[in-house]
Design an enzyme around this catalytic site. Structure first.
Site, PDB file in Angstrom:
ATOM      1  N   GLY A   1       0.829  -1.195   0.000  1.00  0.00           N
ATOM      2  CA  GLY A   1       0.000   0.000   0.000  1.00  0.00           C
ATOM      3  C   GLY A   1       0.864   1.245   0.000  1.00  0.00           C
TER       4      GLY A   1
ATOM      5  N   CYS B   1       6.076  -0.112   7.411  1.00  0.00           N
ATOM      6  CA  CYS B   1       5.671   1.014   6.572  1.00  0.00           C
ATOM      7  C   CYS B   1       6.866   1.427   5.719  1.00  0.00           C
ATOM      8  CB  CYS B   1       5.245   2.173   7.474  1.00  0.00           C
ATOM      9  SG  CYS B   1       4.749   3.642   6.569  1.00  0.00           S
ATOM     10  N   LEU B   2       6.607   1.726   4.455  1.00  0.00           N
ATOM     11  CA  LEU B   2       7.694   2.133   3.563  1.00  0.00           C
ATOM     12  C   LEU B   2       8.343   3.437   4.025  1.00  0.00           C
ATOM     13  CD1 LEU B   2       6.040   1.336   0.102  1.00  0.00           C
ATOM     14  CD2 LEU B   2       7.788  -0.007   1.304  1.00  0.00           C
TER      15      LEU B   2
ATOM     16  N   HIS C   1      -4.328   1.384   7.681  1.00  0.00           N
ATOM     17  CA  HIS C   1      -2.961   1.929   7.713  1.00  0.00           C
ATOM     18  C   HIS C   1      -2.823   3.083   6.706  1.00  0.00           C
ATOM     19  CE1 HIS C   1       1.574   1.280   7.991  1.00  0.00           C
ATOM     20  NE2 HIS C   1       1.458   2.052   6.919  1.00  0.00           N
ATOM     21  N   GLU C   2      -3.319   2.873   5.488  1.00  0.00           N
ATOM     22  CA  GLU C   2      -3.181   3.917   4.456  1.00  0.00           C
ATOM     23  C   GLU C   2      -4.098   5.112   4.740  1.00  0.00           C
ATOM     24  OE1 GLU C   2      -0.625   3.655   2.703  1.00  0.00           O
ATOM     25  OE2 GLU C   2      -0.322   1.528   3.093  1.00  0.00           O
TER      26      GLU C   2
ATOM     27  N   GLN D   1       3.085   9.958   1.044  1.00  0.00           N
ATOM     28  CA  GLN D   1       4.359   9.226   1.149  1.00  0.00           C
ATOM     29  C   GLN D   1       5.271   9.502  -0.048  1.00  0.00           C
ATOM     30  OE1 GLN D   1       2.434   5.226   2.160  1.00  0.00           O
ATOM     31  NE2 GLN D   1       4.390   5.114   3.213  1.00  0.00           N
TER      32      GLN D   1
ATOM     33  N   HIS E   1      -2.396   7.328   7.078  1.00  0.00           N
ATOM     34  CA  HIS E   1      -1.421   8.190   6.393  1.00  0.00           C
ATOM     35  C   HIS E   1      -2.085   9.466   5.893  1.00  0.00           C
ATOM     36  CE1 HIS E   1       2.432   6.177   6.133  1.00  0.00           C
ATOM     37  NE2 HIS E   1       1.908   5.050   5.737  1.00  0.00           N
TER      38      HIS E   1
END
Ligand code: NI
Length: 176
Positions: free
Chosen positions: A46, A93-94, A135-136, A51, A139
């Site tokens: 995701g 997480c990226l 999660h997204e 991000q 963000h």
């Protein structure tokens, strides 16, 4: 399409609440294509637009599991309309590379938003997809999974991260 640099914590854009998409123009379509390519390249399941330095309410998800009926999801201006149950899962997480921690979230969610054509869509999800959606969506609100871990875990994280930054693993420039 191009692979965009991913913003790494504590890049400020990750902490800003994103703006809703008003007009789905060519620039937005290009951004979505780039987000998809960036997510697959990372690889991740995701990615949220902030991000990659764009403070807009857009997320892409592909949990890459055969049992998921949805495949690649592109969602704009998403909102949670229903939720139930609790589940704890180890997340990463990226934007917070090489750190993983257990987070408790809703087990099942119903989310509404717009697809990339601007059509209203509703997604009912459980399992990994429900976790990825939450999660997204976090963000897009300027929230990270490290905000949802306990105070002791957060202390350990902060110390670890300070050391990592000091060791010269600097945040890469990620804004246009
Ligand atoms: Ni993330």
């Amino acid at each position: 399409m191009s692979i965009l640099p991913i913003c790494i914590y504590p890049e400020p854009v990750l902490r800003q609440k994103t703006e809703p998409v008003q007009n789905i123009d060519d620039g937005i379509q290009r951004l979505i294509d780039d987000m998809i390519e960036t997510m697959y390249d990372a690889p991740g399941i995701g990615l949220a637009a902030n991000q990659v330095g764009r403070s807009l309410s857009i997320l892409v998800i592909d949990i890459q599991r055969e049992e998921s009926e949805y495949g690649l999801i592109v969602l704009m201006n998403p909102g949670l309309v229903d939720a139930r149950g609790k589940v704890t899962f180890e997340e990463g997480c990226l934007s917070v590379p090489e750190y993983f921690a257990k987070v408790t979230r809703y087990e099942e969610v119903v989310v509404r938003g717009l697809d990339r054509q601007g059509e209203r869509i509703e997604i009912a999800a459980g399992g990994l997809l429900a976790i990825a959606l939450q999660h997204e969506m976090d963000h897009l609100e300027g929230k990270l999974f490290i905000d949802r871990i306990g105070p002791i875990a957060r202390d350990i994280f902060k110390r670890k991260w300070k050391k990592k930054l000091k060791d010269g693993e600097e945040s890469q420039p990620c804004l246009d």
